[in-house]
Scaffold this motif. Structure first.
Motif, PDB file in Angstrom:
ATOM      1  N   ASP A   1       0.982   3.992  -2.962  1.00  0.00           N
ATOM      2  CA  ASP A   1       0.718   5.410  -2.669  1.00  0.00           C
ATOM      3  C   ASP A   1       1.829   6.298  -3.216  1.00  0.00           C
ATOM      4  OD1 ASP A   1      -1.678   4.855  -1.427  1.00  0.00           O
ATOM      5  OD2 ASP A   1      -0.863   4.973   0.616  1.00  0.00           O
TER       6      ASP A   1
ATOM      7  N   THR B   1       0.826  -1.207   0.000  1.00  0.00           N
ATOM      8  CA  THR B   1       0.000   0.000   0.000  1.00  0.00           C
ATOM      9  C   THR B   1       0.862   1.261   0.000  1.00  0.00           C
ATOM     10  OG1 THR B   1      -1.734  -1.198   1.185  1.00  0.00           O
ATOM     11  CG2 THR B   1      -1.859   1.197   1.206  1.00  0.00           C
TER      12      THR B   1
ATOM     13  N   SER C   1       1.441   9.100  -6.063  1.00  0.00           N
ATOM     14  CA  SER C   1       1.860  10.474  -5.779  1.00  0.00           C
ATOM     15  C   SER C   1       2.846  11.004  -6.807  1.00  0.00           C
ATOM     16  CB  SER C   1       2.490  10.565  -4.395  1.00  0.00           C
ATOM     17  OG  SER C   1       1.541  10.273  -3.408  1.00  0.00           O
TER      18      SER C   1
END
Length: 106
Positions: free
Chosen positions: A21, A17, A25
């Motif tokens: 992320d 995760t 980003s």
């Protein structure tokens, strides 16, 4: 096949995760593709645990807390003893989350 998202809170799930992320980003990965990766992770973990894990463990300990909510059992044990064949392992505090596998086939 439906799956639970329980394994996302495991060490490997949290690392996956975090990595996804970071990739979202930095625009390396789209959010939609990151969600697809997590869904596939849920399916793969469920399938792997069903088909590849054959060992059994017995657990003894002092039940501190238990609850049943939304077909999910949660147990918190203190001074737990895990036995896998010959190998005992003492754990000070452990949280066990158990779901009904019959719900996966719905």
């Amino acid at each position: 096949m439906a799956t639970f998202e329980l394994y996302r809170r495991s060490t490997i799930g949290m690392c996956l995760t975090e990595t996804l992320d970071e990739m979202v980003s930095s625009s390396t990965l789209s959010p939609e593709l990151a969600i697809q990766v997590l869904v596939q992770f849920d399916k793969s973990m469920t399938e792997a645990l069903e088909s590849q894990v054959k060992s059994k463990v017995s657990i003894k300990g002092h039940l501190h807390t238990y609850r049943f909510c939304d077909n999910v059992w949660t147990f918190i044990l203190q001074d737990a003893l895990f036995k896998n064949e010959d190998t005992p392992e003492n754990v000070g505090r452990v949280k066990i989350v158990a779901c009904d596998s019959k719900l996966l086939s719905q």
